[in-house]
Design an enzyme around this catalytic site. Structure first.
Site, mmCIF file in Angstrom:
data_model
loop_
_atom_site.group_PDB
_atom_site.id
_atom_site.type_symbol
_atom_site.label_atom_id
_atom_site.label_comp_id
_atom_site.label_asym_id
_atom_site.label_seq_id
_atom_site.Cartn_x
_atom_site.Cartn_y
_atom_site.Cartn_z
ATOM 1 N N MET A 138 -8.299 -0.353 0.610
ATOM 2 C CA MET A 138 -7.606 -1.040 1.694
ATOM 3 C C MET A 138 -7.708 -0.251 2.997
ATOM 4 S SD MET A 138 -6.807 -3.840 0.385
ATOM 5 C CE MET A 138 -6.052 -4.463 1.864
ATOM 6 N N GLU A 139 -7.663 1.058 2.889
ATOM 7 C CA GLU A 139 -7.785 1.898 4.082
ATOM 8 C C GLU A 139 -9.167 1.745 4.713
ATOM 9 O OE1 GLU A 139 -4.271 3.207 1.924
ATOM 10 O OE2 GLU A 139 -6.273 2.674 1.254
ATOM 11 N N ASP B 261 -11.806 -6.496 21.734
ATOM 12 C CA ASP B 261 -10.828 -6.363 22.814
ATOM 13 C C ASP B 261 -11.445 -5.750 24.065
ATOM 14 O OD1 ASP B 261 -8.124 -6.335 23.987
ATOM 15 O OD2 ASP B 261 -8.330 -4.158 23.797
ATOM 16 N N CYS C 14 0.836 -1.204 0.000
ATOM 17 C CA CYS C 14 0.000 0.000 0.000
ATOM 18 C C CYS C 14 0.869 1.252 0.000
ATOM 19 C CB CYS C 14 -0.913 0.033 1.230
ATOM 20 S SG CYS C 14 -2.318 -1.057 1.105
ATOM 21 N N HIS C 15 0.386 2.265 -0.704
ATOM 22 C CA HIS C 15 1.081 3.552 -0.743
ATOM 23 C C HIS C 15 0.671 4.394 0.469
ATOM 24 C CE1 HIS C 15 1.254 2.340 -4.977
ATOM 25 N NE2 HIS C 15 2.320 3.104 -5.060
#
Length: 166
Positions: A114-115, A129, A77-78
């Site tokens: 992707m982000e 969590d 990824c950039h």
């Protein structure tokens, strides 16, 4: 549309895609995912009774931070100058589920799918969590790209019927 994988050179070595010749365009991606919880977890989240704090507030911040750091987690990824990122929640008390919606925008040479997906996953993991002391059987599911706009390939809208539920 050509289906050639562009993260490999002619010798099969993994590479970062060269975007230097691309024009900047407005790009947006929206992703979703869901976590299934039990009654005790849902009640604790809704009533803000989780001992670790405001679950959705912390999950929102974690998701935004993850969006901004996706390039550090996904090898090819950039790094991007994110211009807008939101992490939103849809609470379905009847079905004991929380849907995370990540929207990411950038003006750049490469997309933000992707982000957006990373923001969803990290927000879901944060919910897990913070609530695992109540129940460890929570299930993250249906993580997917809803739509993306901009770039050479234009607009994509995910019409997969199983994704329309979330």
């Amino acid at each position: 549309m050509e289906n050639k994988l562009n993260h490999f050179d002619n010798d099969g070595n993994a590479i970062m895609v060269d975007v230097s010749g691309k024009q900047d365009t407005s790009r947006t991606a929206i992703a979703k995912g869901r976590i299934l919880v039990n009654d005790a977890v849902m009640n604790a989240i809704v009533n803000k009774e989780v001992k670790k704090g405001d679950v959705l507030g912390v999950a929102r911040v974690a998701g935004i931070m993850a969006v901004k750091r996706t390039w550090e987690l996904i090898p090819m990824c950039h790094p991007l100058m994110i211009q807008k990122c939101s992490i939103d929640f849809e609470i379905d008390q009847k079905n004991n589920s929380i849907t995370v919606i990540s929207t990411v925008k950038v003006e750049g040479k490469t997309g933000v799918e992707m982000e957006a997906l990373t923001g969803v996953q990290i927000a879901l993991l944060t919910i897990y969590d913070m609530c695992k002391a109540i129940d460890k059987s929570m299930e993250m599911t249906n993580i997917h790209l809803v739509q993306k706009t901009g770039g050479k390939s234009g607009t994509f809208i995910n019409l997969n019927s199983r994704n329309s539920e979330s």
